[in-house]
Design an enzyme around this catalytic site. Sequence first.
Site, PDB file in Angstrom:
ATOM      1  N   ALA A 157     -50.110  27.217 -34.812  1.00 19.57           N
ATOM      2  CA  ALA A 157     -49.089  26.313 -35.348  1.00 19.57           C
ATOM      3  C   ALA A 157     -49.736  25.192 -36.160  1.00 19.57           C
ATOM      4  CB  ALA A 157     -48.248  25.735 -34.215  1.00 19.57           C
ATOM      5  N   GLU A 214     -41.058  37.219 -35.624  1.00 22.77           N
ATOM      6  CA  GLU A 214     -41.141  36.688 -36.980  1.00 22.77           C
ATOM      7  C   GLU A 214     -42.138  35.540 -36.994  1.00 22.77           C
ATOM      8  OE1 GLU A 214     -38.307  36.301 -35.056  1.00 22.77           O
ATOM      9  OE2 GLU A 214     -37.419  38.210 -35.605  1.00 22.77           O
TER      10      GLU A 214
END
Length: 176
Positions: A103, A125
């Site tokens: 992230a 996804e």
Amino acid sequence: MILANDELKRLISLGRLKVEPLAPDTVRENGLDLRIGGEYAIYAYEGAVVKPCELDSARPLFRVVKADEVVIPPRNFVLLTTEEYVKMPDDVVGLANLRSTLARYGLVIPPTVVDAGFEGNITIEVVNESPNTIVLRRGMRFLHLILVKAEGRALYSGTYQGQRGVTPPKGLRGEC
């Protein structure tokens, strides 16, 4: 209640939770770390008008790539699959999260629930919000699955039950 390391190992030893293959570093303090599988999917076309309510399947819109590297262009997304085939107990729900290190490079995933009773490779996804192309490798840990005890039991019987490999979305014809 979030299931910790010892309870996850117990469920695996009893055969109620299956993770195949099970690497030594899969079971973590408060969940499972899952790896990138050997294929991913990316949109085959740019600029197309996609109408999910008019589709039986979105598979023709995607190009499936079998590769050891996953190339995610800037401000684009791919569908990744886990290397592991997971079978969830009928009273445990999974909450999927991207590992925080990834992230920090600008990758995100939408909130994703792995239903109690689900069985299959998990397709997720992954969106690249950064201005840079990001290249990931097959076999790297990317998904942290937190397992939560559910009240009561459920049996998942949806479209994605038993999926193997990366699975593009179903069409929504008849649901809209």
